[in-house]
Design an enzyme around this catalytic site. Sequence first.
Site, PDB file in Angstrom:
ATOM      1  N   ARG A 136       0.752  -1.164   0.074  1.00 19.59           N
ATOM      2  CA  ARG A 136      -0.188   0.019  -0.093  1.00 19.59           C
ATOM      3  C   ARG A 136       0.821   1.475   0.101  1.00 19.59           C
ATOM      4  O   ARG A 136       0.483   2.278  -0.594  1.00 19.59           O
ATOM      5  CB  ARG A 136      -0.903  -0.101   1.334  1.00 19.59           C
ATOM      6  CG  ARG A 136      -2.140   0.927   1.148  1.00 19.59           C
ATOM      7  CD  ARG A 136      -2.674   1.229   2.429  1.00 19.59           C
ATOM      8  NE  ARG A 136      -2.759   0.004   3.255  1.00 19.59           N
ATOM      9  CZ  ARG A 136      -3.740  -0.794   3.396  1.00 19.59           C
ATOM     10  NH1 ARG A 136      -4.833  -0.520   2.500  1.00 19.59           N
ATOM     11  NH2 ARG A 136      -3.954  -1.853   4.210  1.00 19.59           N
ATOM     12  N   TYR A 137       1.986   1.213   0.910  1.00 17.57           N
ATOM     13  CA  TYR A 137       2.798   2.581   0.877  1.00 17.57           C
ATOM     14  C   TYR A 137       4.134   2.259   0.024  1.00 17.57           C
ATOM     15  O   TYR A 137       4.459   0.922  -0.427  1.00 17.57           O
ATOM     16  CB  TYR A 137       3.268   2.529   2.379  1.00 17.57           C
ATOM     17  CG  TYR A 137       2.317   2.739   3.181  1.00 17.57           C
ATOM     18  CD1 TYR A 137       1.342   4.075   3.197  1.00 17.57           C
ATOM     19  CD2 TYR A 137       1.668   1.659   4.067  1.00 17.57           C
ATOM     20  CE1 TYR A 137       0.512   4.124   4.360  1.00 17.57           C
ATOM     21  CE2 TYR A 137       0.659   1.916   4.755  1.00 17.57           C
ATOM     22  CZ  TYR A 137       0.138   3.156   5.139  1.00 17.57           C
ATOM     23  OH  TYR A 137      -1.053   3.258   6.014  1.00 17.57           O
ATOM     24  N   ARG A 140       7.407  -0.160   1.572  1.00 14.11           N
ATOM     25  CA  ARG A 140       6.872  -1.196   2.543  1.00 14.11           C
ATOM     26  C   ARG A 140       5.998  -2.056   2.313  1.00 14.11           C
ATOM     27  O   ARG A 140       4.864  -1.433   1.778  1.00 14.11           O
ATOM     28  CB  ARG A 140       6.896  -0.682   4.076  1.00 14.11           C
ATOM     29  CG  ARG A 140       6.024   0.352   4.525  1.00 14.11           C
ATOM     30  CD  ARG A 140       6.162   1.300   5.577  1.00 14.11           C
ATOM     31  NE  ARG A 140       5.001   2.150   5.950  1.00 14.11           N
ATOM     32  CZ  ARG A 140       5.248   3.419   5.103  1.00 14.11           C
ATOM     33  NH1 ARG A 140       5.974   3.726   4.223  1.00 14.11           N
ATOM     34  NH2 ARG A 140       4.132   4.256   5.627  1.00 14.11           N
ATOM     35  N   CYS A 149      -3.312 -17.902  15.280  1.00 11.25           N
ATOM     36  CA  CYS A 149      -2.910 -16.999  16.538  1.00 11.25           C
ATOM     37  C   CYS A 149      -2.834 -17.985  17.424  1.00 11.25           C
ATOM     38  O   CYS A 149      -3.680 -18.937  17.768  1.00 11.25           O
ATOM     39  CB  CYS A 149      -3.531 -15.949  16.463  1.00 11.25           C
ATOM     40  SG  CYS A 149      -3.379 -14.891  15.046  1.00 11.25           S
ATOM     41  N   CYS A 153      -8.504 -13.013  18.466  1.00 10.90           N
ATOM     42  CA  CYS A 153      -9.182 -11.537  19.013  1.00 10.90           C
ATOM     43  C   CYS A 153     -10.466 -11.316  18.578  1.00 10.90           C
ATOM     44  O   CYS A 153     -10.597 -11.371  16.979  1.00 10.90           O
ATOM     45  CB  CYS A 153      -8.278 -10.484  19.095  1.00 10.90           C
ATOM     46  SG  CYS A 153      -6.648 -10.891  19.494  1.00 10.90           S
ATOM     47  N   CYS A 156     -10.525  -8.710  15.427  1.00  9.85           N
ATOM     48  CA  CYS A 156      -9.373  -8.788  14.530  1.00  9.85           C
ATOM     49  C   CYS A 156      -9.768  -8.232  13.046  1.00  9.85           C
ATOM     50  O   CYS A 156     -10.848  -8.675  12.438  1.00  9.85           O
ATOM     51  CB  CYS A 156      -8.816 -10.304  14.425  1.00  9.85           C
ATOM     52  SG  CYS A 156      -7.565 -10.394  13.349  1.00  9.85           S
ATOM     53  N   ARG A 158      -8.220  -9.166  10.409  1.00 13.28           N
ATOM     54  CA  ARG A 158      -8.013 -10.272   9.397  1.00 13.28           C
ATOM     55  C   ARG A 158      -8.767 -11.333   9.829  1.00 13.28           C
ATOM     56  O   ARG A 158      -8.199 -12.736   9.576  1.00 13.28           O
ATOM     57  CB  ARG A 158      -6.447 -10.520   9.389  1.00 13.28           C
ATOM     58  CG  ARG A 158      -5.832  -9.224   8.835  1.00 13.28           C
ATOM     59  CD  ARG A 158      -4.357  -9.628   8.062  1.00 13.28           C
ATOM     60  NE  ARG A 158      -3.796  -8.386   8.029  1.00 13.28           N
ATOM     61  CZ  ARG A 158      -2.710  -7.968   8.902  1.00 13.28           C
ATOM     62  NH1 ARG A 158      -2.249  -8.623   9.581  1.00 13.28           N
ATOM     63  NH2 ARG A 158      -2.162  -6.689   8.523  1.00 13.28           N
ATOM     64  N   ASP A 315     -11.296  -1.261  13.524  1.00 14.07           N
ATOM     65  CA  ASP A 315     -11.541  -1.274  12.143  1.00 14.07           C
ATOM     66  C   ASP A 315     -13.205  -1.653  12.147  1.00 14.07           C
ATOM     67  O   ASP A 315     -13.493  -2.401  12.848  1.00 14.07           O
ATOM     68  CB  ASP A 315     -10.768  -1.906  11.413  1.00 14.07           C
ATOM     69  CG  ASP A 315      -9.350  -1.284  11.112  1.00 14.07           C
ATOM     70  OD1 ASP A 315      -9.239  -0.183  11.115  1.00 14.07           O
ATOM     71  OD2 ASP A 315      -8.543  -2.135  11.297  1.00 14.07           O
ATOM     72  N   ASP A 352      -7.386   3.715  10.625  1.00 14.16           N
ATOM     73  CA  ASP A 352      -6.910   3.262   9.074  1.00 14.16           C
ATOM     74  C   ASP A 352      -8.199   3.429   8.045  1.00 14.16           C
ATOM     75  O   ASP A 352      -9.218   2.770   8.489  1.00 14.16           O
ATOM     76  CB  ASP A 352      -6.748   1.760   9.356  1.00 14.16           C
ATOM     77  CG  ASP A 352      -5.443   1.219   8.847  1.00 14.16           C
ATOM     78  OD1 ASP A 352      -4.903   1.838   7.711  1.00 14.16           O
ATOM     79  OD2 ASP A 352      -4.668   0.542   9.446  1.00 14.16           O
ATOM     80  N   LYS A 359      -3.376   4.817   7.024  1.00 15.32           N
ATOM     81  CA  LYS A 359      -3.179   5.359   8.505  1.00 15.32           C
ATOM     82  C   LYS A 359      -3.462   6.927   8.651  1.00 15.32           C
ATOM     83  O   LYS A 359      -2.420   7.451   7.884  1.00 15.32           O
ATOM     84  CB  LYS A 359      -2.322   5.042   9.385  1.00 15.32           C
ATOM     85  CG  LYS A 359      -1.968   3.189   9.651  1.00 15.32           C
ATOM     86  CD  LYS A 359      -0.972   2.829  10.452  1.00 15.32           C
ATOM     87  CE  LYS A 359      -0.653   1.457  10.432  1.00 15.32           C
ATOM     88  NZ  LYS A 359      -0.149   0.983   9.271  1.00 15.32           N
TER      89      LYS A 359
HETATM   90  S1  SF4 Z   1      -5.466  -9.173  16.308  1.00 26.98           S
HETATM   91 FE1  SF4 Z   1      -5.728 -10.915  14.879  1.00 26.98          FE
HETATM   92  S2  SF4 Z   1      -3.736 -11.459  13.911  1.00 26.98           S
HETATM   93 FE2  SF4 Z   1      -3.600 -10.335  15.702  1.00 26.98          FE
HETATM   94  S3  SF4 Z   1      -3.432 -11.820  17.472  1.00 26.98           S
HETATM   95 FE3  SF4 Z   1      -5.397 -11.292  17.263  1.00 26.98          FE
HETATM   96  S4  SF4 Z   1      -6.623 -12.655  16.058  1.00 26.98           S
HETATM   97 FE4  SF4 Z   1      -4.301 -12.826  15.905  1.00 26.98          FE
END
Ligand code: SF4
Length: 469
Positions: A136-137, A140, A149, A153, A156, A158, A315, A352, A359
């Site tokens: 995107r940038y 990087r 993971c 979370c 998350c 993703r 997000d 974001d 960002k």
């Molecule tokens: S935020 Fe998403 S990528 Fe990061 S540890 Fe939690 S579940 Fe995994």
Amino acid sequence: MSEPRGVALPTVAPDLRNTESIATARSGRARYFPDVPDADWNDWRWQFRNRVTTLEQLHRHLPVAAAEWQMRREVLRDFRMGITPYYLALVDADDKDDPILRQAVPLDEEYQYRDVGDEDPLGEEKFSPVPGITHRYPDRVLMVISNSCAIYCRYCTRKRIMYEDAVPDVEIDRMVEYIARTPAIRDVIVSGGDPLTYGTRKLEGILAKLRAVPHLEIIRIGSRVPVSLPQRIDDELCEMLQRFHPLWINVHFNHPRELTPEAAAACDRLSRAGIPLNNQAVLLKGVNDEVETIRQLCTGLMKMRVRPYYLYQCDPIRGGEHFRTPISKGIEIMEGLRGHTSGLAIPTYVVDAPGGGGKIPVGPNYLLHHDPKKKRAVLRNYQGRLFEYREPTGRAGPMTSKARRGGGELGPVASRPVVRERAADGNGGAEAGAESGANGNGKPRRAAGKSGWVHRGRSLEERLGPPKG
Ligand code: SF4
């Protein structure tokens, strides 16, 4: 095990004096996992293998009303659950709004908001020249090398990629090839999922391929393992990582209760391996959306030698709507930090931009007025006091004493009676903001000048005049 070269490991975890997190973690382990011996508890592989991944396992520890079972089952069809025993032990089972619980356990709100939000709110797929890379940038890239993971979370960004399978080597090779044939890339963020859930040798192989790219200067790893599985940060891992410098790690603590002695010891090991640590927290409603919570988080991180780096606006991910706060909440928190604690402990609050805009830093406004022609600005400090600031004019002519100093205080934002008096010395605006009568020190206040720069008790517009341009 012998101590690896260059990594001096502490024998005692840093004293965080975070007695709440220590007490909760100890009682949680005793309550949920009373029979687990230390040898297993301190073994990251045991922790990873024994993650709580099903409702049946979860309900053994945290009984939940039958009515919520069905909702949770539905939620887990969309996004898996995984909680290490260590992280679960931080949960206060008697608090249904516990901030640790809210981050890791599916709640009925996640079901209610299941149709709100986006699968890929940051448009990462749109900016993906090869699978796994987001470019995107200009200089990087993000490189997603893992789909799993230690904990999942609930907020998350993703969620869409969490499958628990290892990303095939051939895909990782294609990502490295893209970086190798794109000389503009000088910085890669190795993320996922969580790269530190891989075994040390596999991760070493990936880092070695990246380090072989001549134009790649910086390798950054994004990981929540120091928070959720600190046992993973062992001697072998640190010894391996320090061979790939310059290497940075972005960690992800959201709440002061996560700052346990185990987490502190993990960060200490990484720091002693020469790895700078930066924290990326997410602002989460019902978890950390209070000034005092974020202040404790940031100052606690500083004690662990972790720099608070970003505070992200949550997000608009599908199923995560209940975690989102208005942007004004983030600004309020930043306002409560700036000036009230060390600048080093203050992260940058960023939104974001949806769809891939990147960002965008957001914060309280401290520059209230700026007149480039008159070379004058009005600034607000953390106490609400206003200051006139003179920019360089390039002229060497005579100046008032205040102009020579570069400006001066105008007065507080708080409402006060407006006093319009001609300055005793007739110098005009240079003595702006002065009030008649005695100030807090019992000294007489200086009177205002003819420019009218006496502004107390009026709206900002009235004080400063209409905006220019
Ligand atoms: S935020 Fe998403 S990528 Fe990061 S540890 Fe939690 S579940 Fe995994």
